[in-house]
Design a protein around this motif. Structure first.
Motif, PDB file in Angstrom:
ATOM      1  N   PHE A  41       0.831  -1.206   0.000  1.00  0.00           N
ATOM      2  CA  PHE A  41       0.000   0.000   0.000  1.00  0.00           C
ATOM      3  C   PHE A  41       0.866   1.257   0.000  1.00  0.00           C
ATOM      4  N   LEU A  44       1.993   1.797  -3.527  1.00  0.00           N
ATOM      5  CA  LEU A  44       0.834   2.273  -4.289  1.00  0.00           C
ATOM      6  C   LEU A  44       0.591   3.760  -4.031  1.00  0.00           C
ATOM      7  N   GLY A  45       0.678   4.169  -2.762  1.00  0.00           N
ATOM      8  CA  GLY A  45       0.462   5.565  -2.410  1.00  0.00           C
ATOM      9  C   GLY A  45       1.518   6.483  -2.990  1.00  0.00           C
ATOM     10  N   TYR A  48       1.047   6.586  -6.780  1.00  0.00           N
ATOM     11  CA  TYR A  48      -0.193   7.324  -7.015  1.00  0.00           C
ATOM     12  C   TYR A  48       0.059   8.827  -6.982  1.00  0.00           C
ATOM     13  N   SER A  49       0.893   9.272  -6.046  1.00  0.00           N
ATOM     14  CA  SER A  49       1.207  10.699  -5.923  1.00  0.00           C
ATOM     15  C   SER A  49       1.978  11.190  -7.149  1.00  0.00           C
ATOM     16  N   HIS A  81      -5.211   3.110 -12.795  1.00  0.00           N
ATOM     17  CA  HIS A  81      -5.258   2.250 -11.609  1.00  0.00           C
ATOM     18  C   HIS A  81      -4.749   0.842 -11.932  1.00  0.00           C
ATOM     19  N   GLN A  84      -0.940   1.206 -12.364  1.00  0.00           N
ATOM     20  CA  GLN A  84      -0.289   1.402 -11.071  1.00  0.00           C
ATOM     21  C   GLN A  84      -0.207   0.109 -10.287  1.00  0.00           C
ATOM     22  N   CYS A  88       3.304  -1.499  -9.220  1.00  0.00           N
ATOM     23  CA  CYS A  88       3.628  -1.440  -7.787  1.00  0.00           C
ATOM     24  C   CYS A  88       3.773  -2.821  -7.160  1.00  0.00           C
ATOM     25  N   PHE A 167       2.095   7.132   3.139  1.00  0.00           N
ATOM     26  CA  PHE A 167       1.739   6.658   1.803  1.00  0.00           C
ATOM     27  C   PHE A 167       0.876   5.401   1.855  1.00  0.00           C
ATOM     28  N   SER A 171      -2.947   5.556   0.046  1.00  0.00           N
ATOM     29  CA  SER A 171      -3.523   4.698  -0.995  1.00  0.00           C
ATOM     30  C   SER A 171      -4.814   4.044  -0.537  1.00  0.00           C
ATOM     31  N   SER A 172      -4.847   3.551   0.706  1.00  0.00           N
ATOM     32  CA  SER A 172      -6.042   2.863   1.196  1.00  0.00           C
ATOM     33  C   SER A 172      -7.181   3.845   1.474  1.00  0.00           C
ATOM     34  N   HIS A 205      -5.458  15.269  -3.089  1.00  0.00           N
ATOM     35  CA  HIS A 205      -4.291  15.182  -2.206  1.00  0.00           C
ATOM     36  C   HIS A 205      -4.294  16.268  -1.124  1.00  0.00           C
TER      37      HIS A 205
END
Length: 284
Positions: A41, A44-45, A48-49, A81, A84, A88, A167, A171-172, A205
């Motif tokens: 996660f 992923l975070g 994602y950023s 998504h 990613q 990831c 992070f 993501s979660s 964000h």
């Protein structure tokens, strides 16, 4: 079934299958299993950023065409998504199994070729972005993620651990916020981009950073439940005021449910991710 399923969507589903396979292999690794889940996660975070910046600078670096949504930007986000998740989970897999450096280059080459294939198939389009950036970027990213993974496991410091936790929650918790946006159950009017999905998904964000850090502070300070409820109530009141002045729009009758899920899920995810990460992080 929509005709675009076999021309567009199927390729993203296949990409999603690679994510599932990678996650299964990550979970099968018994050492630091809980930590590995949380660290996935985290990656992923982080990615994602970075992707949010690429999707906003100069009109967007690229567009995805999974043909899942009729809204062009939302379709790009959904395709992103899948991308990613695949990248990831693969990065975490390389770190968890301590694969040799040659796999850094092999992984970068595979995703470089996948990107070229998607462009050729017309399910992905570059704007100002170039495929070679993916190749070089992934080589650097694999190296970074491996170092990050072993740093947190063996000798975490305050800021490195904080970023890892932040992070992971980003993501979660971002999935929770995203579900509100996709269903238009709650919309924040930033009024930066004309498209409501672009406005909310790229600028999400801002509230994420604020709320997540409030929850991390509340949790780490080990405040009494009375103090915690004062903070939670403050967040409820803030959102209520923003709704009344028109900054936030929530579907009629949904305020209590949406706000409750929003506030309490963030705190719960901080607690869960911190627990999972500390199951592996040493000397913190």
């Amino acid at each position: 079934m929509n005709s675009t399923f076999w021309t567009n969507t199927i390729w993203y589903i296949l990409l999603g299958i690679t994510s599932v396979i990678a996650v299964i292999q990550i979970i099968r690794k018994r050492d630091y299993r809980k930590f590995n889940i949380a660290f996935t996660f985290t990656v992923l975070g982080f990615v994602y950023s970075v992707e949010s910046v690429l999707l906003s600078v100069y009109g967007g670096a690229y567009s995805y065409y999974p043909k899942i949504s009729k809204n062009a930007f939302l379709d790009t986000v959904m395709g992103n998504h899948f991308s990613q998740a695949s990248v990831c989970t693969t990065l975490v897999l390389l770190a968890v199994y301590k694969l040799s450096a040659i796999w850094n280059f092999i992984t970068a080459a595979i995703y470089y070729l996948i990107e070229l294939l998607f462009v050729k198939l017309g399910v992905f389009k570059h704007h100002w972005y170039k495929a070679w950036v993916t190749f070089l970027g992934l080589i650097v990213l694999v190296f970074l993620i491996k170092k990050w993974y072993h740093k947190i496991l063996n000798s975490p410091r305050f800021w490195s651990y904080y970023l890892t936790l932040y992070f992971a929650v980003l993501s979660s918790y971002g999935l929770v916020r995203g579900s509100f946006i996709y269903g238009k159950h709650r919309i924040i009017h930033y009024n930066v981009f004309p498209d409501v999905f672009k406005d909310n998904l790229l600028l999400v964000h801002i509230p994420l950073f604020i709320v997540i850090n409030i929850m991390i502070i509340v949790y780490w300070l080990k405040l009494s439940w009375i103090a915690k409820w004062i903070v939670f109530t403050g967040l409820f009141i803030t959102q209520f005021i923003l709704t009344k002045v028109g900054v936030i729009t929530i579907r009629p009758g949904w305020f209590l449910f949406i706000t409750s899920v929003d506030v309490f899920s963030c705190y719960l995810l901080v607690v869960i991710m911190d627990h999972l990460l500390k199951s592996g992080a040493k000397n913190f």
